[in-house]
Design a protein around this motif. Structure first.
Motif, PDB file in Angstrom:
ATOM      1  N   THR A 224      10.379   4.642  -0.178  1.00 58.16           N
ATOM      2  CA  THR A 224      10.925   5.913   0.303  1.00 58.16           C
ATOM      3  C   THR A 224       9.996   6.624   1.284  1.00 58.16           C
ATOM      4  N   LEU A 225       8.889   5.992   1.701  1.00 61.67           N
ATOM      5  CA  LEU A 225       7.982   6.664   2.624  1.00 61.67           C
ATOM      6  C   LEU A 225       8.716   7.061   3.897  1.00 61.67           C
ATOM      7  N   PRO A 226       8.369   8.207   4.499  1.00 62.81           N
ATOM      8  CA  PRO A 226       8.998   8.592   5.762  1.00 62.81           C
ATOM      9  C   PRO A 226       8.697   7.566   6.857  1.00 62.81           C
ATOM     10  N   ILE A 227       9.698   7.280   7.693  1.00 59.97           N
ATOM     11  CA  ILE A 227       9.547   6.337   8.798  1.00 59.97           C
ATOM     12  C   ILE A 227       9.888   7.049  10.100  1.00 59.97           C
ATOM     13  N   LEU A 228       8.936   7.051  11.011  1.00 58.54           N
ATOM     14  CA  LEU A 228       9.116   7.624  12.345  1.00 58.54           C
ATOM     15  C   LEU A 228       9.167   6.485  13.353  1.00 58.54           C
ATOM     16  N   PHE A 229      10.330   6.256  13.955  1.00 53.67           N
ATOM     17  CA  PHE A 229      10.443   5.253  15.010  1.00 53.67           C
ATOM     18  C   PHE A 229       9.815   5.805  16.285  1.00 53.67           C
ATOM     19  N   LEU A 230       8.982   4.977  16.912  1.00 57.48           N
ATOM     20  CA  LEU A 230       8.322   5.340  18.168  1.00 57.48           C
ATOM     21  C   LEU A 230       8.548   4.180  19.123  1.00 57.48           C
ATOM     22  N   THR A 231       9.438   4.350  20.106  1.00 60.54           N
ATOM     23  CA  THR A 231       9.882   3.193  20.871  1.00 60.54           C
ATOM     24  C   THR A 231      10.375   3.578  22.253  1.00 60.54           C
ATOM     25  N   ALA A 232      10.368   2.615  23.144  1.00 58.44           N
ATOM     26  CA  ALA A 232      10.931   2.814  24.478  1.00 58.44           C
ATOM     27  C   ALA A 232      12.448   2.706  24.479  1.00 58.44           C
ATOM     28  N   ARG A 233      13.036   2.231  23.391  1.00 57.50           N
ATOM     29  CA  ARG A 233      14.483   2.069  23.307  1.00 57.50           C
ATOM     30  C   ARG A 233      15.110   3.402  22.937  1.00 57.50           C
TER      31      ARG A 233
ATOM     32  N   THR B  74       0.836  -1.202   0.000  1.00 62.23           N
ATOM     33  CA  THR B  74       0.000   0.000   0.000  1.00 62.23           C
ATOM     34  C   THR B  74       0.870   1.250   0.000  1.00 62.23           C
ATOM     35  N   PRO B  75       0.568   2.247  -0.826  1.00 63.79           N
ATOM     36  CA  PRO B  75       1.384   3.471  -0.878  1.00 63.79           C
ATOM     37  C   PRO B  75       1.081   4.416   0.284  1.00 63.79           C
ATOM     38  N   TYR B  76       1.560   4.062   1.469  1.00 59.72           N
ATOM     39  CA  TYR B  76       1.355   4.919   2.636  1.00 59.72           C
ATOM     40  C   TYR B  76       2.187   6.195   2.510  1.00 59.72           C
ATOM     41  N   ASP B  77       1.702   7.255   3.160  1.00 56.72           N
ATOM     42  CA  ASP B  77       2.426   8.520   3.186  1.00 56.72           C
ATOM     43  C   ASP B  77       3.405   8.587   4.345  1.00 56.72           C
ATOM     44  N   LEU B  78       3.222   7.705   5.353  1.00 54.67           N
ATOM     45  CA  LEU B  78       4.087   7.726   6.531  1.00 54.67           C
ATOM     46  C   LEU B  78       3.916   6.413   7.289  1.00 54.67           C
ATOM     47  N   LEU B  79       5.024   5.940   7.900  1.00 57.74           N
ATOM     48  CA  LEU B  79       4.993   4.763   8.768  1.00 57.74           C
ATOM     49  C   LEU B  79       5.478   5.165  10.150  1.00 57.74           C
ATOM     50  N   ILE B  80       4.638   4.937  11.168  1.00 59.96           N
ATOM     51  CA  ILE B  80       5.039   5.104  12.566  1.00 59.96           C
ATOM     52  C   ILE B  80       5.362   3.708  13.078  1.00 59.96           C
ATOM     53  N   LEU B  81       6.615   3.482  13.465  1.00 56.88           N
ATOM     54  CA  LEU B  81       7.129   2.128  13.630  1.00 56.88           C
ATOM     55  C   LEU B  81       7.723   1.904  15.014  1.00 56.88           C
ATOM     56  N   ASP B  82       7.116   0.995  15.777  1.00 57.05           N
ATOM     57  CA  ASP B  82       7.704   0.547  17.043  1.00 57.05           C
ATOM     58  C   ASP B  82       8.903  -0.346  16.730  1.00 57.05           C
ATOM     59  N   VAL B  83       9.879  -0.360  17.604  1.00 58.02           N
ATOM     60  CA  VAL B  83      11.049  -1.208  17.389  1.00 58.02           C
ATOM     61  C   VAL B  83      10.797  -2.625  17.878  1.00 58.02           C
ATOM     62  N   MET B  84      10.226  -2.751  19.065  1.00 59.05           N
ATOM     63  CA  MET B  84      10.070  -4.068  19.678  1.00 59.05           C
ATOM     64  C   MET B  84       8.738  -4.692  19.266  1.00 59.05           C
ATOM     65  N   LEU B  85       8.708  -5.196  18.040  1.00 60.87           N
ATOM     66  CA  LEU B  85       7.519  -5.832  17.483  1.00 60.87           C
ATOM     67  C   LEU B  85       7.717  -7.341  17.418  1.00 60.87           C
ATOM     68  N   PRO B  86       6.620  -8.118  17.523  1.00 60.93           N
ATOM     69  CA  PRO B  86       6.729  -9.563  17.299  1.00 60.93           C
ATOM     70  C   PRO B  86       7.047  -9.876  15.839  1.00 60.93           C
ATOM     71  N   SER B  87       7.601 -11.014  15.603  1.00 59.34           N
ATOM     72  CA  SER B  87       7.913 -11.608  14.288  1.00 59.34           C
ATOM     73  C   SER B  87       9.086 -10.931  13.577  1.00 59.34           C
ATOM     74  N   LEU B  88       9.028  -9.624  13.419  1.00 56.23           N
ATOM     75  CA  LEU B  88      10.164  -8.848  12.895  1.00 56.23           C
ATOM     76  C   LEU B  88      10.257  -7.575  13.723  1.00 56.23           C
ATOM     77  N   ASP B  89      11.465  -7.225  14.177  1.00 59.17           N
ATOM     78  CA  ASP B  89      11.538  -5.965  14.918  1.00 59.17           C
ATOM     79  C   ASP B  89      11.524  -4.788  13.945  1.00 59.17           C
ATOM     80  N   GLY B  90      11.287  -3.608  14.503  1.00 54.76           N
ATOM     81  CA  GLY B  90      11.137  -2.429  13.661  1.00 54.76           C
ATOM     82  C   GLY B  90      12.376  -2.096  12.857  1.00 54.76           C
TER      83      GLY B  90
END
Length: 225
Positions: free
Chosen positions: A72-81, A43-59
């Motif tokens: 090339t979509l912008p990626i914003l990491f949102l994490t406790a790390r 899907t052609p998303y305009d932005l991805l907000i991405l947690d690092v500690m995810l199941p199956s594959l980490d962020g």
């Protein structure tokens, strides 16, 4: 604007989704890394907000694979790390911003706005596919030397197609981006506007470059393919 939130926390993910929807963003939620990667590739998303500690594959791995696939979509990491090494790693892998939990939603939304502005300003003012040209600053559209007179909805539809040439776009995706989710994708309103746009693009007998993909949606596809 359509945003993918990849967050597995059972309450935080839905809270972020609802918060963004209050600002009129169309928002999808993925709760593990595999789903987030598959969704962002499909899907052609305009932005991805991405947690690092995810199941199956980490962020971090999701980000690495997306960049390897030339997404090339912008990626914003949102994490406790929040350690410096984690921040550096995320940015080196291709992340555009890094926000540490806990956070204030107003700051998250401000960072989302900044990333979307940056992405928009980085995009060329002129979009072109074969002999179709669209100037996003003057909002003028041309087919060869012939200028097109488009309604605001026809213009938005053509602009979205030109941003994603040769990509198969589902009716749901088109509804989310061109109608901001207001038009039900099950209705025929998308087909009606595709017909309006085709008629104007092909008014002088030019080849039709909008291909219907039965049961799915549409694809901007050149006559030479």
């Amino acid at each position: 604007m359509r945003i993918l939130v990849a967050e597995d926390h059972p309450s935080l993910g839905p809270d972020i989704q609802r918060g963004l929807e209050r600002f009129h963003y169309v928002t999808d939620l993925a709760t593990d890394g595999e789903d987030a990667l598959a969704s962002a590739l499909a899907t052609p998303y305009d932005l991805l907000i991405l947690d690092v500690m995810l199941p199956s594959l980490d962020g971090f791995e999701v980000c690495r694979r997306l960049r390897s696939a030339h997404r090339t979509l912008p990626i914003l990491f949102l994490t406790a790390r929040g350690e410096i090494d984690d921040r550096v790693r995320g940015l080196d892998l291709g992340g555009d911003d890094y926000l540490v939990k806990p956070f204030v939603f107003r700051e998250l939304e401000a960072r989302v706005r900044a990333l979307l502005r940056r992405e928009k300003s980085a995009t060329s003012a002129t979009l072109q596919f074969e002999d179709i040209t669209l100037d996003t600053q003057t909002r003028e559209a041309w087919r060869g030397s012939r200028q097109l007179t488009l309604s605001s909805r026809e213009y938005a539809l053509l602009e979205f197609l030109l941003h994603h040439p040769r990509q198969v776009l589902s009716r749901e995706t088109i509804a989310d981006h061109v109608w901001d989710g207001e038009a039900p994708y099950q209705s025929n309103i998308i087909d009606v506007y595709i017909r309006y746009l085709r008629n104007k693009l092909c008014a002088s007998g030019e080849p039709d470059v909008i291909q219907a993909i039965r049961g799915v949606g549409y694809q901007l596809k050149g006559k030479t393919l």
